[in-house]
Design a protein around this motif. Structure first.
Motif, PDB file in Angstrom:
ATOM      1  N   VAL A   1      47.214  32.961  39.662  1.00 33.14           N
ATOM      2  CA  VAL A   1      46.287  32.869  38.531  1.00 33.14           C
ATOM      3  C   VAL A   1      45.489  31.565  38.616  1.00 33.14           C
ATOM      4  O   VAL A   1      44.259  31.553  38.436  1.00 33.14           O
ATOM      5  N   GLN A   2      46.175  30.470  38.893  1.00 37.76           N
ATOM      6  CA  GLN A   2      45.479  29.185  39.048  1.00 37.76           C
ATOM      7  C   GLN A   2      44.448  29.269  40.177  1.00 37.76           C
ATOM      8  O   GLN A   2      43.321  28.767  40.057  1.00 37.76           O
ATOM      9  N   ALA A   3      44.858  29.921  41.272  1.00 30.80           N
ATOM     10  CA  ALA A   3      43.961  30.024  42.433  1.00 30.80           C
ATOM     11  C   ALA A   3      42.696  30.820  42.102  1.00 30.80           C
ATOM     12  O   ALA A   3      41.597  30.483  42.564  1.00 30.80           O
ATOM     13  N   LEU A   4      42.844  31.880  41.281  1.00 31.74           N
ATOM     14  CA  LEU A   4      41.700  32.699  40.907  1.00 31.74           C
ATOM     15  C   LEU A   4      40.671  31.890  40.124  1.00 31.74           C
ATOM     16  O   LEU A   4      39.458  31.947  40.402  1.00 31.74           O
ATOM     17  N   PHE A   5      41.135  31.130  39.147  1.00 32.98           N
ATOM     18  CA  PHE A   5      40.190  30.365  38.324  1.00 32.98           C
ATOM     19  C   PHE A   5      39.634  29.159  39.077  1.00 32.98           C
ATOM     20  O   PHE A   5      38.486  28.755  38.862  1.00 32.98           O
ATOM     21  N   GLU A   6      40.435  28.578  39.948  1.00 35.09           N
ATOM     22  CA  GLU A   6      39.931  27.483  40.774  1.00 35.09           C
ATOM     23  C   GLU A   6      38.811  27.968  41.696  1.00 35.09           C
ATOM     24  O   GLU A   6      37.881  27.205  42.018  1.00 35.09           O
TER      25      GLU A   6
ATOM     26  N   LEU B   1      35.391  37.675  38.800  1.00 31.50           N
ATOM     27  CA  LEU B   1      36.829  37.892  38.939  1.00 31.50           C
ATOM     28  C   LEU B   1      37.184  39.364  38.710  1.00 31.50           C
ATOM     29  O   LEU B   1      38.070  39.910  39.380  1.00 31.50           O
ATOM     30  N   ARG B   2      36.500  40.001  37.779  1.00 27.35           N
ATOM     31  CA  ARG B   2      36.794  41.407  37.495  1.00 27.35           C
ATOM     32  C   ARG B   2      36.515  42.293  38.716  1.00 27.35           C
ATOM     33  O   ARG B   2      37.218  43.279  38.961  1.00 27.35           O
ATOM     34  N   ASN B   3      35.515  41.945  39.473  1.00 31.75           N
ATOM     35  CA  ASN B   3      35.140  42.732  40.651  1.00 31.75           C
ATOM     36  C   ASN B   3      36.008  42.407  41.876  1.00 31.75           C
ATOM     37  O   ASN B   3      35.874  43.057  42.921  1.00 31.75           O
ATOM     38  N   GLY B   4      36.865  41.418  41.737  1.00 28.42           N
ATOM     39  CA  GLY B   4      37.746  41.051  42.851  1.00 28.42           C
ATOM     40  C   GLY B   4      37.205  39.864  43.608  1.00 28.42           C
ATOM     41  O   GLY B   4      35.988  39.760  43.839  1.00 28.42           O
ATOM     42  N   ILE B   5      38.099  38.972  43.998  1.00 24.64           N
ATOM     43  CA  ILE B   5      37.688  37.758  44.695  1.00 24.64           C
ATOM     44  C   ILE B   5      38.714  37.450  45.781  1.00 24.64           C
ATOM     45  O   ILE B   5      39.908  37.714  45.636  1.00 24.64           O
TER      46      ILE B   5
ATOM     47  N   ASP C   1      43.146  41.845  43.587  1.00 26.37           N
ATOM     48  CA  ASP C   1      42.707  42.859  42.626  1.00 26.37           C
ATOM     49  C   ASP C   1      43.082  42.417  41.212  1.00 26.37           C
ATOM     50  O   ASP C   1      44.278  42.300  40.886  1.00 26.37           O
ATOM     51  N   VAL C   2      42.084  42.154  40.387  1.00 26.33           N
ATOM     52  CA  VAL C   2      42.310  41.820  38.981  1.00 26.33           C
ATOM     53  C   VAL C   2      42.211  43.112  38.172  1.00 26.33           C
ATOM     54  O   VAL C   2      41.140  43.733  38.112  1.00 26.33           O
TER      55      VAL C   2
END
Length: 326
Positions: free
Chosen positions: A280-285, A241-245, A253-254
């Motif tokens: 945020v939900q989408a990133l962790f999903e 996630l830190r590197n971007g997804i 961009d996180v």
């Protein structure tokens, strides 16, 4: 005995004479008062009901009519109410100077000066006519800036669980607007939508232009969240996630992500500037985690400091300036 009787008669005659004399003298004064000082006598409380008087109350004389007749306070008030009812059209319009005054820019008197100077436009056209009336749906600009007929308010809420931020036209029970009713501000719009089970900071304002700007999904506005996940968060997933997804073909961009200090391995702090809903939900999903608790702790530089859950406060002048600079 004769002297006694005579004395008695004399004394009695004197008293009787005294009463007659007093009565006659008093009567003359009263009569004189009735003829020469009638108004003064009425002013002492003897005026008949409904007649003008110089003392306080609804029958107090407050002026004269054009014909020279006295006008009572009651008559004056009734006349003003009647004039107001006749002069106020029931067409949903408002005087332009009042519209400007209600916006908080200046007083009505100063608004007339600005109108006359040509500083105000209505629906794109300059207006300099005194007494001009506008509709609440009209576009009114003051020195080129849109204004609304009420003073702009900016409120920060620390949202609790169980309240939803409804989308336009959506009906729902227990909305965030219910929490803001006690603020007494009409036409509130929220900034930074949160779901029913999410908590944290939301901004409310009746400044529609500001709300639309801050809700633009393409606007880069700083937001920090603390989340609790359904299980421990692996370091490799944190780095991913830190590197971007990519989410829906767009790389998000996180700005920062890390474990919460002194927290558990499933408690993460994340900073993003994207304005997309549920991002945020989408990133962790995307890395196969479910968010159990989501708490927004920073919104556009605003923090939860001294703001308990379920409470709101008014923004300071400096905070408003900072938001306008985003």
């Amino acid at each position: 005995m004769g002297r006694g009787n005579d004395g008695a008669r004399g004394k009695g005659t004197g008293r009787q004479g005294g009463r007659d004399s007093s009565s006659s003298k008093g009567g003359n004064r009263r009569n004189a008062g009735s003829t020469d000082h009638r108004g003064k006598s009425q002013a002492r409380g003897n005026a008949p009901t409904g007649k003008p008087t110089t003392r306080g109350g609804k029958n107090q004389v407050v002026g004269t009519s054009r014909t020279g007749n006295p006008v009572t306070k009651k008559e004056y008030i009734m006349r003003k109410k009647s004039e107001g009812a006749k002069s106020k059209p029931d067409d949903g319009t408002i005087r332009l100077n009042k519209y400007i005054s209600n916006s908080g820019i200046c007083s009505r008197r100063d608004a007339d000066i600005y109108i006359k100077a040509g500083s105000v436009t209505v629906n794109g056209k300059p207006v300099s006519e005194m007494g001009y009336r506008v509709k609440l749906t009209d576009e009114v600009k003051f020195d080129g800036q849109n204004i609304q007929p009420y003073q702009k308010q900016y409120l920060l809420l620390n949202k609790p669980k169980g309240f939803i931020a409804p989308r336009k036209g959506e009906r729902a029970s227990k909305t965030v607007l219910d929490l803001m009713q006690s603020a007494g501000v009409a036409n509130l719009h929220y900034v930074g939508r949160l779901g029913r089970q999410s908590v944290g900071l939301m901004l409310f304002t009746n400044d529609l232009e500001m709300a639309n700007k801050l809700n633009n999904p393409n606007l880069e506005m700083r937001k920090i969240y603390q989340v609790a996940l359904d299980r421990s968060f692996k370091h490799e997933d944190l780095m991913q996630l830190r590197n971007g997804i990519a989410i829906n073909g767009e790389v998000i961009d996180v700005k920062e992500i890390n474990y919460v200090e002194d927290g558990r391995n499933n408690e993460i702090g994340i900073e993003i500037h994207s304005g997309k809903d549920n991002i945020v939900q989408a990133l962790f999903e995307a890395v196969k985690y479910e968010i159990k608790v989501l708490d927004r702790v920073v919104l556009g530089g605003l923090t939860k400091k001294d703001l308990p859950r379920g409470h709101y406060r008014t923004l300071t002048d400096q905070e408003i300036i900072n938001l306008k600079m985003i």
